[in-house]
Design a protein around this motif. Structure first.
Motif, PDB file in Angstrom:
ATOM      1  N   GLY A   1       0.713  -1.278  -0.004  1.00  0.00           N
ATOM      2  CA  GLY A   1      -0.055   0.168  -0.034  1.00  0.00           C
ATOM      3  C   GLY A   1       0.824   1.173   0.001  1.00  0.00           C
ATOM      4  O   GLY A   1       0.386   2.330   0.152  1.00  0.00           O
ATOM      5  N   GLY A   2       2.175   1.269  -0.218  1.00  0.00           N
ATOM      6  CA  GLY A   2       3.133   2.454  -0.077  1.00  0.00           C
ATOM      7  C   GLY A   2       2.927   3.010  -1.452  1.00  0.00           C
ATOM      8  O   GLY A   2       3.772   4.038  -1.762  1.00  0.00           O
ATOM      9  N   ALA A   3       2.485   2.309  -2.638  1.00  0.00           N
ATOM     10  CA  ALA A   3       2.544   2.729  -3.965  1.00  0.00           C
ATOM     11  C   ALA A   3       1.555   2.458  -4.859  1.00  0.00           C
ATOM     12  O   ALA A   3       1.032   1.523  -4.629  1.00  0.00           O
ATOM     13  N   VAL A   4       1.473   3.209  -6.242  1.00  0.00           N
ATOM     14  CA  VAL A   4       0.485   2.673  -7.311  1.00  0.00           C
ATOM     15  C   VAL A   4       1.399   2.535  -8.160  1.00  0.00           C
ATOM     16  O   VAL A   4       2.472   3.232  -8.545  1.00  0.00           O
ATOM     17  N   MET A   5       1.475   1.557  -9.066  1.00  0.00           N
ATOM     18  CA  MET A   5       2.148   1.245 -10.048  1.00  0.00           C
ATOM     19  C   MET A   5       1.185   1.268 -11.490  1.00  0.00           C
ATOM     20  O   MET A   5       0.392   0.672 -11.289  1.00  0.00           O
ATOM     21  N   MET A   6       2.043   1.891 -12.356  1.00  0.00           N
ATOM     22  CA  MET A   6       1.471   2.131 -13.580  1.00  0.00           C
ATOM     23  C   MET A   6       2.287   1.622 -14.639  1.00  0.00           C
ATOM     24  O   MET A   6       3.325   2.158 -14.662  1.00  0.00           O
ATOM     25  N   ARG A   7       1.865   0.466 -15.568  1.00  0.00           N
ATOM     26  CA  ARG A   7       2.505   0.100 -16.522  1.00  0.00           C
ATOM     27  C   ARG A   7       2.789   1.222 -17.476  1.00  0.00           C
ATOM     28  O   ARG A   7       1.975   2.044 -17.682  1.00  0.00           O
ATOM     29  N   GLN A   8       3.957   1.422 -18.298  1.00  0.00           N
ATOM     30  CA  GLN A   8       4.067   2.430 -19.165  1.00  0.00           C
ATOM     31  C   GLN A   8       3.116   2.587 -20.110  1.00  0.00           C
ATOM     32  O   GLN A   8       2.719   3.698 -20.585  1.00  0.00           O
ATOM     33  N   GLU A   9       2.702   1.367 -20.805  1.00  0.00           N
ATOM     34  CA  GLU A   9       1.475   1.503 -21.900  1.00  0.00           C
ATOM     35  C   GLU A   9       0.144   2.233 -21.254  1.00  0.00           C
ATOM     36  O   GLU A   9      -0.542   2.718 -22.016  1.00  0.00           O
ATOM     37  N   ALA A  10      -0.016   1.890 -19.984  1.00  0.00           N
ATOM     38  CA  ALA A  10      -1.023   2.702 -19.231  1.00  0.00           C
ATOM     39  C   ALA A  10      -0.901   3.992 -18.784  1.00  0.00           C
ATOM     40  O   ALA A  10      -1.975   4.470 -18.194  1.00  0.00           O
ATOM     41  N   PHE A  11       0.343   4.277 -18.676  1.00  0.00           N
ATOM     42  CA  PHE A  11       0.798   5.698 -18.082  1.00  0.00           C
ATOM     43  C   PHE A  11       0.615   6.939 -19.293  1.00  0.00           C
ATOM     44  O   PHE A  11       1.311   7.286 -19.870  1.00  0.00           O
ATOM     45  N   THR A  12      -0.846   7.380 -19.344  1.00  0.00           N
ATOM     46  CA  THR A  12      -1.239   8.306 -20.363  1.00  0.00           C
ATOM     47  C   THR A  12      -1.830   9.418 -19.434  1.00  0.00           C
ATOM     48  O   THR A  12      -1.880   9.340 -18.153  1.00  0.00           O
ATOM     49  N   PRO A  13      -1.867  10.614 -20.341  1.00  0.00           N
ATOM     50  CA  PRO A  13      -2.078  11.795 -19.283  1.00  0.00           C
ATOM     51  C   PRO A  13      -3.677  11.856 -18.751  1.00  0.00           C
ATOM     52  O   PRO A  13      -3.554  12.137 -17.636  1.00  0.00           O
ATOM     53  N   ASP A  14      -4.428  11.011 -19.562  1.00  0.00           N
ATOM     54  CA  ASP A  14      -5.692  10.970 -18.852  1.00  0.00           C
ATOM     55  C   ASP A  14      -5.822   9.934 -17.711  1.00  0.00           C
ATOM     56  O   ASP A  14      -6.351  10.372 -16.651  1.00  0.00           O
ATOM     57  N   ALA A  15      -4.998   9.072 -17.715  1.00  0.00           N
ATOM     58  CA  ALA A  15      -4.807   8.047 -16.518  1.00  0.00           C
ATOM     59  C   ALA A  15      -4.082   8.578 -15.327  1.00  0.00           C
ATOM     60  O   ALA A  15      -4.595   8.380 -14.375  1.00  0.00           O
ATOM     61  N   LEU A  16      -3.143   9.371 -15.803  1.00  0.00           N
ATOM     62  CA  LEU A  16      -2.441   9.935 -14.592  1.00  0.00           C
ATOM     63  C   LEU A  16      -3.071  11.137 -14.038  1.00  0.00           C
ATOM     64  O   LEU A  16      -3.300  11.312 -12.815  1.00  0.00           O
ATOM     65  N   ALA A  17      -3.935  11.724 -14.715  1.00  0.00           N
ATOM     66  CA  ALA A  17      -4.778  12.926 -14.260  1.00  0.00           C
ATOM     67  C   ALA A  17      -5.798  12.444 -13.462  1.00  0.00           C
ATOM     68  O   ALA A  17      -6.124  13.027 -12.236  1.00  0.00           O
ATOM     69  N   ALA A  18      -6.238  11.170 -13.559  1.00  0.00           N
ATOM     70  CA  ALA A  18      -7.343  10.580 -12.891  1.00  0.00           C
ATOM     71  C   ALA A  18      -6.760  10.173 -11.483  1.00  0.00           C
ATOM     72  O   ALA A  18      -7.398  10.427 -10.465  1.00  0.00           O
TER      73      ALA A  18
END
Length: 364
Positions: A305-322
């Motif tokens: 629970g110390g981090a959120v992992m985002m794979r680079q293919e899912a690391f989009t401006p919209d996803a990060l903004a959310a």
């Protein structure tokens, strides 16, 4: 009686050199002499390394599977081994310690052939290729993550979990509390020692998509490559966000301590520093890595629970903004993430590793 010599071997990245540097300081405090063995590339960046001498050995990374490239690598490493054997005869170290990267292969193999105790430190959640090659041949293995050899009893038998050695600047930054969330939200963005283009491509665009009230609360500190500086600064200016953008921050641990949230790659030392300092993070593992080591590192913080992992293919401006919107709306969640990350910190890793090195050097 002369002081015993520990020869440390490390590749040319901060992920290899920084833990070696931390160990060097601890060993010198215990009465050891310390030398560094590396290749020509790393030697350019090791000027401040606390070593009596720096020894440059021929080394080559496996960059291609073509027969010509493999033959060239084998010849270079073979010449490095010959040079390493001569170095062992001249220096007569009490122990040789490797920190990963192909520049460690010649000195570690030379030490093994010379009957000198050998130790490798694996910083990542999965073993890198150079250390994988050396692991069956060395005397002992120290690990930055626990239980990385659960399915390999042969290696587990000679492995000791020490954690990842941390620089003094990180230990100093780890003494502070999580900064109060008093309306301001401090965001730190970086992509490893050389920067990462994806952070410049995605993060400013994501922040431009945030609600105006949230943008007004944000302060951003971002590492960007030289070629990306102008466009990143312009993007933040257009979004009305206070931002400091630079290609390198020499005081990164202090900036990490001042942040409420970190967006970064998930190299082993980055993850260790986030845990030691206790900061929540959004981690984007380096994609396409053969070992997938950064994904394993990120999962170690995500699962507690110390981090959120985002794979680079899912690391989009919209996803990060959310994701930024969700976290900014829940200060308690950020505080809990900080506490969870800190629970994984190993502040005494350098001393634990130094203890192991001293015992091996003395034949205990």
């Amino acid at each position: 009686m002369s002081a015993p010599l520990a020869l440390l071997a490390a590749g040319g990245t901060g992920g290899h050199l920084f833990p070696a540097e931390a160990l060097a300081g601890a060993l010198r405090a215990r009465g050891f002499e310390v030398d560094l063995a590396t290749d020509a590339r790393a030697a350019r960046y090791a000027g401040s390394f606390p070593a009596r001498a720096i020894h440059v050995l021929p080394a080559e990374t496996v960059r291609s599977r073509s027969p010509v490239a493999l033959a060239r690598t084998a010849l270079t490493l073979g010449w490095g081994l010959v040079s390493g054997l001569a170095l062992m005869r001249r220096l007569k170290p009490a122990i040789v310690v490797g920190f990963g990267g192909y520049p460690t292969v010649p000195p570690l193999l030379a030490a093994r052939l010379s009957g000198i105790p050998t130790l490798i430190h694996e910083a990542n959640g999965v073993m890198g290729r150079a250390n994988r090659l050396l692991a069956p041949r060395v005397s002992a293995i120290a690990t930055g993550f626990a239980d990385i050899f659960t399915s390999e009893p042969g290696l587990a038998a000679k492995a000791t979990w020490t954690g990842n050695p941390l620089r003094p600047a990180v230990l100093a930054a780890a003494t502070g509390d999580y900064p109060p969330l008093d309306g301001r939200l401090g965001l730190l963005v970086f992509g490893g020692s050389q920067g990462a283009r994806v952070m410049s491509d995605v993060v400013p665009s994501a922040i431009a998509r945030l609600d105006g009230d949230l943008r007004a609360r944000l302060t951003v500190v971002q590492q960007a490559r030289e070629e990306d500086l102008a466009r990143v600064r312009a993007a933040y200016a257009d979004a009305g966000v206070a931002a400091e953008v630079a290609p390198f921050f020499s005081d990164l641990p202090a900036r990490m301590a001042a942040a409420h949230l970190v967006v970064s790659r998930s190299g082993a030392l980055t993850v260790a520093e986030l845990a030691a300092i206790g900061r929540p993070s959004i981690l984007v593992p380096l994609p396409h890595a053969l070992d997938q080591d950064q994904a394993a590192n990120a999962r170690s913080l995500e699962k507690i629970g110390g981090a959120v992992m985002m794979r680079q293919e899912a690391f989009t401006p919209d996803a990060l903004a959310a994701e930024l919107t969700r976290l900014a709306a829940d200060p308690q969640a950020l505080t809990q993430m900080a506490q969870a990350a800190r629970s994984a910190g190993t502040l005494d890793a350098t001393e634990r590793l130094a203890d192991l090195v001293v015992r091996m050097a003395r034949g205990a």
